[in-house]
Write an enzyme that holds these catalytic residues in place. Structure first.
Site, PDB file in Angstrom:
ATOM      1  N   THR A 198      26.863  -5.472  33.768  1.00  0.00           N
ATOM      2  CA  THR A 198      25.538  -5.985  34.136  1.00  0.00           C
ATOM      3  C   THR A 198      24.911  -6.877  33.071  1.00  0.00           C
ATOM      4  O   THR A 198      24.272  -7.876  33.393  1.00  0.00           O
ATOM      5  CB  THR A 198      24.589  -4.782  34.396  1.00  0.00           C
ATOM      6  OG1 THR A 198      25.148  -4.010  35.447  1.00  0.00           O
ATOM      7  CG2 THR A 198      23.199  -5.229  34.775  1.00  0.00           C
ATOM      8  N   ASP A 215      33.646  -5.735  36.201  1.00  0.00           N
ATOM      9  CA  ASP A 215      32.770  -4.576  36.343  1.00  0.00           C
ATOM     10  C   ASP A 215      33.526  -3.426  35.685  1.00  0.00           C
ATOM     11  O   ASP A 215      34.751  -3.330  35.802  1.00  0.00           O
ATOM     12  CB  ASP A 215      32.558  -4.287  37.838  1.00  0.00           C
ATOM     13  CG  ASP A 215      31.533  -3.192  38.066  1.00  0.00           C
ATOM     14  OD1 ASP A 215      30.430  -3.524  38.537  1.00  0.00           O
ATOM     15  OD2 ASP A 215      31.841  -2.011  37.796  1.00  0.00           O
ATOM     16  N   SER A 216      32.825  -2.542  35.002  1.00  0.00           N
ATOM     17  CA  SER A 216      33.551  -1.540  34.209  1.00  0.00           C
ATOM     18  C   SER A 216      34.340  -0.567  35.080  1.00  0.00           C
ATOM     19  O   SER A 216      35.233   0.113  34.584  1.00  0.00           O
ATOM     20  CB  SER A 216      32.608  -0.799  33.262  1.00  0.00           C
ATOM     21  OG  SER A 216      31.757   0.064  33.964  1.00  0.00           O
ATOM     22  N   ASP A 249      28.906   1.927  33.635  1.00  0.00           N
ATOM     23  CA  ASP A 249      29.487   2.961  34.509  1.00  0.00           C
ATOM     24  C   ASP A 249      30.628   3.728  33.849  1.00  0.00           C
ATOM     25  O   ASP A 249      30.723   4.938  33.966  1.00  0.00           O
ATOM     26  CB  ASP A 249      29.984   2.333  35.825  1.00  0.00           C
ATOM     27  CG  ASP A 249      28.832   1.895  36.718  1.00  0.00           C
ATOM     28  OD1 ASP A 249      27.676   2.261  36.414  1.00  0.00           O
ATOM     29  OD2 ASP A 249      29.075   1.184  37.715  1.00  0.00           O
ATOM     30  N   THR A 282      28.192  10.727  27.657  1.00  0.00           N
ATOM     31  CA  THR A 282      28.470  10.778  29.094  1.00  0.00           C
ATOM     32  C   THR A 282      27.314  10.100  29.817  1.00  0.00           C
ATOM     33  O   THR A 282      26.167  10.180  29.367  1.00  0.00           O
ATOM     34  CB  THR A 282      28.708  12.236  29.560  1.00  0.00           C
ATOM     35  OG1 THR A 282      29.250  12.223  30.861  1.00  0.00           O
ATOM     36  CG2 THR A 282      27.444  13.084  29.554  1.00  0.00           C
ATOM     37  N   THR A 313      34.423  22.610  30.729  1.00  0.00           N
ATOM     38  CA  THR A 313      33.431  23.140  31.664  1.00  0.00           C
ATOM     39  C   THR A 313      32.730  22.027  32.453  1.00  0.00           C
ATOM     40  O   THR A 313      32.560  20.917  31.963  1.00  0.00           O
ATOM     41  CB  THR A 313      32.369  23.997  30.931  1.00  0.00           C
ATOM     42  OG1 THR A 313      31.357  24.365  31.876  1.00  0.00           O
ATOM     43  CG2 THR A 313      31.723  23.280  29.773  1.00  0.00           C
ATOM     44  N   GLN A 314      32.328  22.374  33.676  1.00  0.00           N
ATOM     45  CA  GLN A 314      31.541  21.448  34.492  1.00  0.00           C
ATOM     46  C   GLN A 314      30.099  21.366  33.988  1.00  0.00           C
ATOM     47  O   GLN A 314      29.360  20.473  34.387  1.00  0.00           O
ATOM     48  CB  GLN A 314      31.536  21.916  35.954  1.00  0.00           C
ATOM     49  CG  GLN A 314      32.887  21.820  36.612  1.00  0.00           C
ATOM     50  CD  GLN A 314      32.917  22.388  38.023  1.00  0.00           C
ATOM     51  OE1 GLN A 314      31.882  22.596  38.639  1.00  0.00           O
ATOM     52  NE2 GLN A 314      34.110  22.635  38.528  1.00  0.00           N
ATOM     53  N   CYS A 315      29.710  22.329  33.150  1.00  0.00           N
ATOM     54  CA  CYS A 315      28.338  22.301  32.620  1.00  0.00           C
ATOM     55  C   CYS A 315      28.202  21.163  31.620  1.00  0.00           C
ATOM     56  O   CYS A 315      29.137  20.849  30.880  1.00  0.00           O
ATOM     57  CB  CYS A 315      28.004  23.610  31.912  1.00  0.00           C
ATOM     58  SG  CYS A 315      28.039  25.028  32.997  1.00  0.00           S
TER      59      CYS A 315
END
Ligand code: ASP
Length: 349
Positions: A23, A68-69, A101, A171, A280-282
């Site tokens: 962008t 675009d990434s 992204d 992240t 972990t998803q956390c």
């Protein structure tokens, strides 16, 4: 600039800016925002502040095609890493302009690919293109250039909206906010307000000699577990050509444990030499496979802890280690320990 920055004035320093797409340099076209060759260079030439004596001199290099990434991957990461290595001696630091992204994936990958780094590599981009009036691009670019020239950083970082993050700890957490990134398990390396405040105690020491470590096509994947995931589905994924899998588990690293077929699919893959890593998803906190029986079952099936690594970092590290042709047991040993500051040393497993 940060206290203790090396004595040469910034105007005597040189920064290499590599534009991959994203962008920040996009132009508004009939189909929405899109990258256009030469467009960013023309915008930068029209910014008198970039020749201010408080800023380093810069060279802009634009890749072709601009992407675009979402379209970037190991081949492009290698191109960026080799480009940095080729220009390493001529510049004080490097800014990689990149779409947000997948910026955390690229930052993680580059942190492992650029072994022995002793100069700053700053990934930045923006949520609004530089040509728009209310863009975050100008501040992200200018501060990244100052950080790249500042002489204090020797690692791959991500800078957005006044926040300096270790690249392999970052992240993306917001689609549209200027604060698009979080470093959930490591404090920010620095914050920018009136001044630029770096947390010196967190910074990685300079490496000795830069070497590019390509990710040599190691087949890795991330698999997000969910309640009800079936053993046949997991078997189909694991019975392929994969050499490493990041399992995204629940809470402190837990997975369904009452389905013996599911656990034996993991055990079989592990026995065949597939490296299985537990993340972990956390967003915050670390895997602890001895905390619950469900986590312990994974450990018994041969899964190793990813500690508090992001999935982005775990995937990059797995590819990196598998590309080094190490024995599988050595890869398993190294996964939970820190190579580039990507994981906290104190772990519960
Ligand atoms: N889709 C864009 C990209 O990642 C978004 C951005 O640049 O922030 O390239």
């Amino acid at each position: 600039m940060p206290s203790g920055s090396s004595a040469r004035p910034l105007s005597d320093k040189r920064v290499y800016i590599a534009y991959t797409g994203g962008t920040i340099g996009m132009r508004r076209g009939e189909r929405g925002y899109e990258p256009a060759p030469g467009y960013l260079a023309a915008r930068l030439e029209g910014m008198p502040e970039l020749s201010h004596p408080d800023l380093p001199r810069y060279v802009l290099h634009e890749y072709s095609p601009l992407l675009d990434s979402s379209d970037l991957g190991p081949a492009e990461w290698e191109e960026i890493a080799r480009d940095i290595a080729a220009n390493y001696d001529q510049f004080d630091g490097f800014v990689v302009l990149h779409g947000t992204d997948t910026m955390a994936y690229s930052a993680s990958a580059l942190s492992f690919m650029l072994e022995g780094l002793a100069k700053p590599v700053l990934l930045t981009g923006s949520q609004v293109p530089i040509a728009e009036v209310r863009s975050d691009a100008r501040e992200n670019l200018i501060t990244s250039m100052m950080l790249a020239a500042g002489g204090r950083l020797s690692e791959v970082c991500l800078f957005m909206n006044g926040r300096l993050l270790r690249g392999n700890r970052a992240t993306k957490i917001s689609v549209g906010g200027f604060d698009a990134f979080e470093s959930p398990n490591l404090p920010l390396l620095g914050e920018v307000g009136v001044g630029i405040e770096l947390r010196e105690e967190l910074l990685l020491p300079p490496g000795e000699r830069l070497q590019v470590r390509p990710l040599a096509g190691a087949e890795v994947a991330a698999v997000r577990l969910f309640p009800g995931i079936s053993a046949p589905l997991l078997e189909r994924i694991l019975d392929g050509e994969l050499r490493g899998v990041v399992l995204e588990t629940f809470g402190a690293g837990n997975a369904p444990s009452r389905d013996a077929r599911l656990l034996s699919a993991l055990r079989r893959a592990s026995d065949r030499g597939v490296v299985l890593v537990n993340c972990t998803q956390c967003l915050r906190g670390s895997v602890n496979m001895s905390g619950y029986a469900t986590g312990r079952a994974l450990s018994l099936a041969g899964v190793v802890s990813g500690g508090d690594m992001t999935v982005e970092a775990a995937l990059a590290k797995l590819s990196h280690l598998l590309s080094l042709d190490l024995p599988v047991e050595r890869v398993r040993e190294l996964m939970p320990s820190s190579l580039r500051g990507e994981v906290s040393e104190v772990q519960l497993d």
